[in-house]
Design a protein around this motif. Structure first.
Motif, PDB file in Angstrom:
ATOM      1  N   GLN A  71       9.458  -1.373  -9.648  1.00 20.70           N
ATOM      2  CA  GLN A  71       8.793  -1.541 -10.938  1.00 20.70           C
ATOM      3  C   GLN A  71       7.585  -2.439 -10.761  1.00 20.70           C
ATOM      4  O   GLN A  71       7.674  -3.519 -10.170  1.00 20.70           O
ATOM      5  CB  GLN A  71       9.756  -2.149 -11.960  1.00 20.70           C
ATOM      6  CG  GLN A  71       9.172  -2.257 -13.366  1.00 20.70           C
ATOM      7  CD  GLN A  71      10.175  -2.829 -14.347  1.00 20.70           C
ATOM      8  OE1 GLN A  71      11.215  -3.334 -13.953  1.00 20.70           O
ATOM      9  NE2 GLN A  71       9.857  -2.763 -15.628  1.00 20.70           N
ATOM     10  N   PHE A  72       6.439  -1.979 -11.254  1.00 17.89           N
ATOM     11  CA  PHE A  72       5.220  -2.761 -11.162  1.00 17.89           C
ATOM     12  C   PHE A  72       5.239  -3.892 -12.195  1.00 17.89           C
ATOM     13  O   PHE A  72       5.906  -3.792 -13.222  1.00 17.89           O
ATOM     14  CB  PHE A  72       3.988  -1.888 -11.407  1.00 17.89           C
ATOM     15  CG  PHE A  72       3.775  -0.835 -10.354  1.00 17.89           C
ATOM     16  CD1 PHE A  72       4.219  -1.031  -9.061  1.00 17.89           C
ATOM     17  CD2 PHE A  72       3.122   0.348 -10.661  1.00 17.89           C
ATOM     18  CE1 PHE A  72       4.024  -0.068  -8.087  1.00 17.89           C
ATOM     19  CE2 PHE A  72       2.918   1.316  -9.697  1.00 17.89           C
ATOM     20  CZ  PHE A  72       3.370   1.110  -8.407  1.00 17.89           C
ATOM     21  N   LEU A  88       0.832  -1.202   0.000  1.00 13.54           N
ATOM     22  CA  LEU A  88       0.000   0.000   0.000  1.00 13.54           C
ATOM     23  C   LEU A  88       0.868   1.254   0.000  1.00 13.54           C
ATOM     24  O   LEU A  88       0.581   2.223  -0.721  1.00 13.54           O
ATOM     25  CB  LEU A  88      -0.917  -0.010   1.221  1.00 13.54           C
ATOM     26  CG  LEU A  88      -1.779   1.236   1.439  1.00 13.54           C
ATOM     27  CD1 LEU A  88      -2.710   1.461   0.255  1.00 13.54           C
ATOM     28  CD2 LEU A  88      -2.571   1.115   2.734  1.00 13.54           C
ATOM     29  N   ALA A  89       1.925   1.256   0.795  1.00 13.52           N
ATOM     30  CA  ALA A  89       2.815   2.420   0.842  1.00 13.52           C
ATOM     31  C   ALA A  89       3.442   2.685  -0.522  1.00 13.52           C
ATOM     32  O   ALA A  89       3.542   3.835  -0.963  1.00 13.52           O
ATOM     33  CB  ALA A  89       3.899   2.204   1.897  1.00 13.52           C
ATOM     34  N   LEU A  90       3.856   1.632  -1.217  1.00 16.37           N
ATOM     35  CA  LEU A  90       4.453   1.808  -2.545  1.00 16.37           C
ATOM     36  C   LEU A  90       3.410   2.280  -3.554  1.00 16.37           C
ATOM     37  O   LEU A  90       3.670   3.178  -4.364  1.00 16.37           O
ATOM     38  CB  LEU A  90       5.079   0.494  -3.016  1.00 16.37           C
ATOM     39  CG  LEU A  90       6.222  -0.081  -2.178  1.00 16.37           C
ATOM     40  CD1 LEU A  90       6.732  -1.370  -2.811  1.00 16.37           C
ATOM     41  CD2 LEU A  90       7.355   0.916  -2.015  1.00 16.37           C
ATOM     42  N   ALA A  91       2.224   1.675  -3.522  1.00 14.27           N
ATOM     43  CA  ALA A  91       1.185   2.024  -4.490  1.00 14.27           C
ATOM     44  C   ALA A  91       0.691   3.449  -4.310  1.00 14.27           C
ATOM     45  O   ALA A  91       0.170   4.054  -5.254  1.00 14.27           O
ATOM     46  CB  ALA A  91       0.014   1.046  -4.368  1.00 14.27           C
ATOM     47  N   SER A  92       0.845   4.010  -3.114  1.00 17.68           N
ATOM     48  CA  SER A  92       0.348   5.362  -2.864  1.00 17.68           C
ATOM     49  C   SER A  92       1.255   6.435  -3.442  1.00 17.68           C
ATOM     50  O   SER A  92       0.893   7.612  -3.429  1.00 17.68           O
ATOM     51  CB  SER A  92       0.190   5.589  -1.353  1.00 17.68           C
ATOM     52  OG  SER A  92       1.450   5.619  -0.706  1.00 17.68           O
ATOM     53  N   HIS A  93       2.415   6.058  -3.941  1.00 20.15           N
ATOM     54  CA  HIS A  93       3.341   7.028  -4.518  1.00 20.15           C
ATOM     55  C   HIS A  93       3.047   7.231  -6.001  1.00 20.15           C
ATOM     56  O   HIS A  93       2.867   6.268  -6.753  1.00 20.15           O
ATOM     57  CB  HIS A  93       4.788   6.570  -4.349  1.00 20.15           C
ATOM     58  CG  HIS A  93       5.320   6.765  -2.965  1.00 20.15           C
ATOM     59  ND1 HIS A  93       4.959   5.950  -1.914  1.00 20.15           N
ATOM     60  CD2 HIS A  93       6.172   7.695  -2.451  1.00 20.15           C
ATOM     61  CE1 HIS A  93       5.576   6.363  -0.816  1.00 20.15           C
ATOM     62  NE2 HIS A  93       6.309   7.417  -1.116  1.00 20.15           N
ATOM     63  N   THR A  94       3.007   8.485  -6.410  1.00 23.21           N
ATOM     64  CA  THR A  94       2.807   8.796  -7.825  1.00 23.21           C
ATOM     65  C   THR A  94       4.025   8.384  -8.639  1.00 23.21           C
ATOM     66  O   THR A  94       3.904   7.829  -9.731  1.00 23.21           O
ATOM     67  CB  THR A  94       2.538  10.298  -8.004  1.00 23.21           C
ATOM     68  OG1 THR A  94       1.403  10.666  -7.214  1.00 23.21           O
ATOM     69  CG2 THR A  94       2.268  10.627  -9.464  1.00 23.21           C
ATOM     70  N   PHE A  95       5.211   8.657  -8.099  1.00 23.79           N
ATOM     71  CA  PHE A  95       6.455   8.269  -8.759  1.00 23.79           C
ATOM     72  C   PHE A  95       7.006   7.037  -8.058  1.00 23.79           C
ATOM     73  O   PHE A  95       6.935   6.926  -6.832  1.00 23.79           O
ATOM     74  CB  PHE A  95       7.473   9.413  -8.721  1.00 23.79           C
ATOM     75  CG  PHE A  95       6.977  10.675  -9.361  1.00 23.79           C
ATOM     76  CD1 PHE A  95       6.935  10.793 -10.737  1.00 23.79           C
ATOM     77  CD2 PHE A  95       6.525  11.725  -8.585  1.00 23.79           C
ATOM     78  CE1 PHE A  95       6.459  11.947 -11.335  1.00 23.79           C
ATOM     79  CE2 PHE A  95       6.050  12.885  -9.165  1.00 23.79           C
ATOM     80  CZ  PHE A  95       6.011  12.997 -10.545  1.00 23.79           C
ATOM     81  N   ARG A  96       7.562   6.122  -8.824  1.00 18.64           N
ATOM     82  CA  ARG A  96       7.996   4.838  -8.280  1.00 18.64           C
ATOM     83  C   ARG A  96       9.414   4.915  -7.732  1.00 18.64           C
ATOM     84  O   ARG A  96      10.264   4.071  -8.027  1.00 18.64           O
ATOM     85  CB  ARG A  96       7.860   3.760  -9.347  1.00 18.64           C
ATOM     86  CG  ARG A  96       6.413   3.579  -9.802  1.00 18.64           C
ATOM     87  CD  ARG A  96       6.282   2.631 -10.976  1.00 18.64           C
ATOM     88  NE  ARG A  96       4.892   2.532 -11.390  1.00 18.64           N
ATOM     89  CZ  ARG A  96       4.317   3.315 -12.287  1.00 18.64           C
ATOM     90  NH1 ARG A  96       5.033   4.257 -12.865  1.00 18.64           N
ATOM     91  NH2 ARG A  96       3.046   3.174 -12.604  1.00 18.64           N
ATOM     92  N   THR A  97       9.666   5.934  -6.947  1.00 21.54           N
ATOM     93  CA  THR A  97      10.954   6.088  -6.285  1.00 21.54           C
ATOM     94  C   THR A  97      10.756   6.909  -5.022  1.00 21.54           C
ATOM     95  O   THR A  97       9.880   7.771  -4.958  1.00 21.54           O
ATOM     96  CB  THR A  97      11.985   6.773  -7.210  1.00 21.54           C
ATOM     97  OG1 THR A  97      13.239   6.867  -6.528  1.00 21.54           O
ATOM     98  CG2 THR A  97      11.521   8.157  -7.616  1.00 21.54           C
ATOM     99  N   GLU A  98      11.552   6.607  -3.996  1.00 26.14           N
ATOM    100  CA  GLU A  98      11.435   7.310  -2.721  1.00 26.14           C
ATOM    101  C   GLU A  98      12.654   6.975  -1.883  1.00 26.14           C
ATOM    102  O   GLU A  98      13.330   5.965  -2.105  1.00 26.14           O
ATOM    103  CB  GLU A  98      10.152   6.879  -1.997  1.00 26.14           C
ATOM    104  CG  GLU A  98       9.888   7.546  -0.658  1.00 26.14           C
ATOM    105  CD  GLU A  98       9.783   9.052  -0.747  1.00 26.14           C
ATOM    106  OE1 GLU A  98      10.858   9.686  -0.741  1.00 26.14           O
ATOM    107  OE2 GLU A  98       8.662   9.582  -0.815  1.00 26.14           O
ATOM    108  N   ASP A  99      12.961   7.832  -0.913  1.00 22.36           N
ATOM    109  CA  ASP A  99      14.034   7.526   0.028  1.00 22.36           C
ATOM    110  C   ASP A  99      13.686   6.264   0.807  1.00 22.36           C
ATOM    111  O   ASP A  99      12.539   6.065   1.219  1.00 22.36           O
ATOM    112  CB  ASP A  99      14.221   8.680   1.016  1.00 22.36           C
ATOM    113  CG  ASP A  99      15.024   9.826   0.423  1.00 22.36           C
ATOM    114  OD1 ASP A  99      15.423   9.711  -0.745  1.00 22.36           O
ATOM    115  OD2 ASP A  99      15.244  10.821   1.128  1.00 22.36           O
ATOM    116  N   LEU A 100      14.678   5.430   1.024  1.00 23.20           N
ATOM    117  CA  LEU A 100      14.454   4.189   1.765  1.00 23.20           C
ATOM    118  C   LEU A 100      13.940   4.485   3.171  1.00 23.20           C
ATOM    119  O   LEU A 100      13.030   3.811   3.664  1.00 23.20           O
ATOM    120  CB  LEU A 100      15.751   3.383   1.828  1.00 23.20           C
ATOM    121  CG  LEU A 100      15.702   2.084   2.633  1.00 23.20           C
ATOM    122  CD1 LEU A 100      14.671   1.127   2.058  1.00 23.20           C
ATOM    123  CD2 LEU A 100      17.084   1.429   2.672  1.00 23.20           C
TER     124      LEU A 100
END
Length: 343
Positions: free
Chosen positions: A329-330, A275-287
């Protein structure tokens, strides 16, 4: 982001401390010198956030006048520095093991690099978002891709809960708190139907309600047959915008966060990570940012990402050690060059 200008920068940093006093600890505001009535440890968090939010509302500034307060102090709030960047946001920081709380303007880069920090979304400060053109409200359906509002609203609430709930809060309790926060009315009351709990595989998990109650976040009210009725004790959540209908659509999407839908029988820790990953518009974030959303350590987060790949929920993921960012990557996601060529 406005880093410099001809006008003097306005200081937007507010801090409250939990200080021992006769009759019980009290919250003391560094800015207005106000003392609260005696509070217990479980309710101190909610009282602190309520007071800090009142300062942010009373001293609101246009976006172009807000500056990164961390940068103004030489970026001393965090150890890792990649330079300021991104929008100026309201960042909530838990300090001294919860004995002090700071709310301040910080750029997205500094907020992400500061430990025990979460972004406080504008929706929790009563800022209204513009309605869709023509007043058309989209209805959420199972299996359909979410609109940007649902995705953003879930991410904002996960971010807020990562700061307000104790770090040791279980993944299942976090998922339950998310549903309660998004479905509550203006008085903080919410009735969670038995069918919803069954679909989340949380029916009969009384220990989760007790966990959130012991954290001072909610209390159970008069029970109803086939449901659980609670009242949220976090006053900041009561000021959410927009209305309840839009928030309920976000809550519905959070149950089926396409395209990272896991079986309901999957462990709660995996469902929360997806859920946390899917809630991001861009598929990248700080660890660190992804880890905070789920209440995990960075090492646990990397192990969970591996499990999501093994379950074929994710196609792949990569950790950039130089920037500490993760990229995922989805499944069945076209390579970027192919998508650009076909468009």
């Amino acid at each position: 982001m406005r880093l410099a200008g001809t006008q003097a920068a306005v200081r937007r940093v507010w801090t409250v401390e939990l200080r021992p006093r006769a009759g019980g600890p009290r919250l003391f505001c560094i800015q207005c010198k106000a003392h609260t009535h005696p509070v217990d440890v479980s309710s101190a968090r909610s009282a602190a956030l309520t007071h800090l939010a009142s300062h942010a509302r009373a001293e609101a500034l246009p976006g172009h006048l807000r500056t990164c307060q961390c940068r103004a102090l030489g970026c001393t709030w965090h150890s890792r520095s990649r330079g300021c960047g991104g929008l100026v946001l309201l960042a909530l920081t838990r300090q001294a093991g919860g004995r002090s709380w700071r709310l301040a303007d910080a750029c997205a880069a500094c907020a992400a690099a500061t430990s025990e920090t979460a972004v406080v979304p504008d929706t929790l400060l009563g800022a209204r978002r513009p309605k869709p053109a023509g007043g058309i409200l989209r209805r959420a359906h199972h299996g359909l891709s979410p609109g940007p509002d649902e995705r953003a609203r879930v991410r904002e609430m996960l971010t807020y809960l990562s700061a307000t709930l104790p770090q040791f809060t279980s993944p299942a309790a976090r998922l339950l708190a998310l549903q309660c926060a998004l479905r509550s009315d203006t008085r903080g009351h919410v009735t969670v139907a038995d069918g919803l709990l069954r679909s989340m595989r949380l029916r009969g998990r009384r220990e989760l309600w007790l966990e959130l109650a012991q954290a001072g976040w909610l209390e159970t009210t008069s029970p109803r047959p086939g449901s659980v009725a609670v009242r949220l004790l976090d006053a900041t959540v009561l000021d959410q915008a927009p209305g309840r209908g839009a928030r309920r659509r976000a809550a519905h999407w959070a149950l089926h966060p396409t395209p990272l839908v896991l079986p309901a029988a999957a462990p709660a820790v995996l469902r929360l990570t997806a859920l946390a990953l899917a809630s991001h518009t861009f598929r990248t974030e700080d660890l660190d940012a992804v880890s905070r959303l789920c209440g995990n350590s960075p090492q646990q987060t990397m192990e969970l990402l591996d499990r999501l790949v093994s379950a074929r929920t994710l196609a792949a993921w990569h950790h950039h050690q130089d920037t500490d960012e993760v990229l995922w990557q989805f499944p069945q996601q076209l390579p970027r060059y192919s998508a650009d060529r076909d468009s």
